[in-house]
Design an enzyme around this catalytic site. Structure first.
Site, short mmCIF file in Angstrom:
data_model
loop_
_atom_site.label_atom_id
_atom_site.label_comp_id
_atom_site.label_asym_id
_atom_site.label_seq_id
_atom_site.Cartn_x
_atom_site.Cartn_y
_atom_site.Cartn_z
N LEU A 1 11.81 -8.65 1.31
CA LEU A 1 10.56 -8.59 1.27
C LEU A 1 10.13 -7.27 2.25
O LEU A 1 9.79 -7.38 3.44
CB LEU A 1 10.03 -9.83 2.12
CG LEU A 1 9.80 -11.16 1.58
CD1 LEU A 1 9.00 -12.20 2.17
CD2 LEU A 1 9.31 -10.88 -0.14
N HIS A 2 10.45 -6.27 1.71
CA HIS A 2 10.28 -4.88 2.44
C HIS A 2 8.79 -4.89 2.79
O HIS A 2 8.80 -4.49 3.99
CB HIS A 2 10.31 -3.87 1.13
CG HIS A 2 11.46 -3.75 0.24
ND1 HIS A 2 12.78 -3.60 0.67
CD2 HIS A 2 11.70 -4.43 -0.80
CE1 HIS A 2 13.67 -3.84 -0.30
NE2 HIS A 2 12.82 -4.46 -1.35
N ASP A 3 7.73 -5.01 2.02
CA ASP A 3 6.38 -4.78 2.57
C ASP A 3 5.90 -5.57 3.61
O ASP A 3 5.29 -4.90 4.55
CB ASP A 3 5.39 -4.63 1.16
CG ASP A 3 6.08 -3.53 0.11
OD1 ASP A 3 6.68 -2.76 0.47
OD2 ASP A 3 5.33 -3.59 -0.82
#
Length: 362
Positions: free
Chosen positions: A279-281
């Protein structure tokens, strides 16, 4: 807009989000809209995960789903500054949202483009605006060309991009957002380096690269915790499920998040990483609201533009060999002295915010 999650003791931070929505961008927008300490004042659409017109449709459809009426959505450049656009439907699905379906809407983007939207927001909230970029940096680079003073007007800029002393996810050395438009990224870092900012009055951009964001691993169990906390119980996803199986959640937000994430899980599994997702963003969104989540290291960052094998690589001059002023604060670890691992801290916070917000639609 004021977050629909309820009143807050402190004034919310005005946040301008530049996204290429995108499965994890959708989670990031949900996090911002669910946060009492954020006032989402604009969404810029950037081509990346899917073409910019589809990104716009996704952003408008998400606002329709969440009954948010006062956040303007702008449409950005259809192409990177120099290179042809590359997209990632294999990762995010044909529409960018995996298997999820958003409601039809008659909403339309603003008459002005996303570069102008950046400038308008920076002027409207000068000295206070928090900028968040979770896609390629094309829009921001174009805005800087038109308004070079932007670095002095933005209170904080958080970028999800790059990879520092760590592998890439698009080429062996480059991260997706930078790889799509390396020239734009280079211009943004140069603009902050050349702005002559005083460290006591202005923050350098906080860069959340793969070196940290790939530790933020979402699993079916964590996603099931979110659904349960939102009082929308559905079957915990499994690698044994039929491909494309749709969510049975009654809650429309949980259903969209689960249907989007299933495609993302399947992609990561096919890449040999397991039935999980990074979940980068939304992690970058959390840092935008609370930089205290991470430990940062100040340095000078540049982007390789010409290397046959290394184009799009982000290089951090940790030891000052270039003799250039610092232009970034790289997130390198969780907060010093934290009592729980960074992924645990983040996912607990995500569920605490998004679950009550989702219950509004259940």
């Amino acid at each position: 807009m004021t977050s629909a999650a309820g009143p807050s003791a402190a004034p919310p931070l005005p946040v301008f989000a530049d996204v290429d929505t995108g499965v994890d961008d959708t989670f990031a927008l949900a996090y911002l809209l669910a946060s009492d300490d954020a006032e989402l004042v604009g969404i810029a659409s950037t081509g990346g995960n899917v073409p910019v017109e589809q990104v716009c449709r996704n952003n408008l459809g998400l606002l329709e789903l969440l009954e948010v009426s006062d956040v303007p959505v702008s449409c950005g450049s259809p192409q990177p500054l120099s290179a042809p656009l590359r997209t990632a439907e294999d990762t995010h699905g044909p529409t960018g949202l995996g298997y999820a379906e958003l409601p039809a809407t008659d909403r339309v983007p603003t008459a002005h483009d996303s570069a102008e939207a950046w400038i308008l927001a920076a002027h409207a909230y000068s000295g206070e605006l928090v900028g968040l970029v979770t896609g390629p940096l094309t829009n921001l680079a174009l805005a800087l060309r038109a308004e070079p003073a932007l670095p002095t007007m933005v209170r904080r800029l958080v970028i999800m991009g790059g990879s520092f002393d760590y592998r890439g996810n698009t080429t062996p050395v480059s991260e997706w957002n930078i790889a799509v438009d390396p020239e734009a990224a280079a211009e943004v870092f140069a603009a902050w380096g050349n702005a002559g900012l005083r460290p006591d009055t202005h923050e350098l951009p906080i860069v959340c690269g793969l070196n940290l964001t790939e530790s933020i691993v979402l699993t079916p169990k964590i996603l099931a915790r979110l659904a349960s906390a939102a009082d929308s119980h559905s079957m915990t996803m499994s690698v044994l499920d039929e491909r494309g199986y749709r969510s049975a959640a009654a809650n429309p937000l949980i259903r969209v998040l689960e249907d989007a994430m299933r495609f993302y899980f399947e992609f990561h599994f096919d890449q040999g990483e397991g039935y999980l997702a990074h979940l980068h963003d939304p992690f970058a969104a959390a840092v935008a609201l609370d930089p205290g989540l991470v430990t940062t290291r100040t340095t000078t960052v540049d982007v390789e533009l010409d290397g046959t094998l290394t184009r799009g690589m982000t290089i951090a001059d940790w030891n000052g060999h270039w003799g250039r002023p610092p232009n970034a604060s790289i997130a390198v670890a969780g907060a010093a002295g934290a009592t729980a691992p960074l992924p645990t801290v983040f996912f607990d916070r995500f569920i605490e915010r998004v679950a009550p917000f989702a219950r509004r639609f259940g």
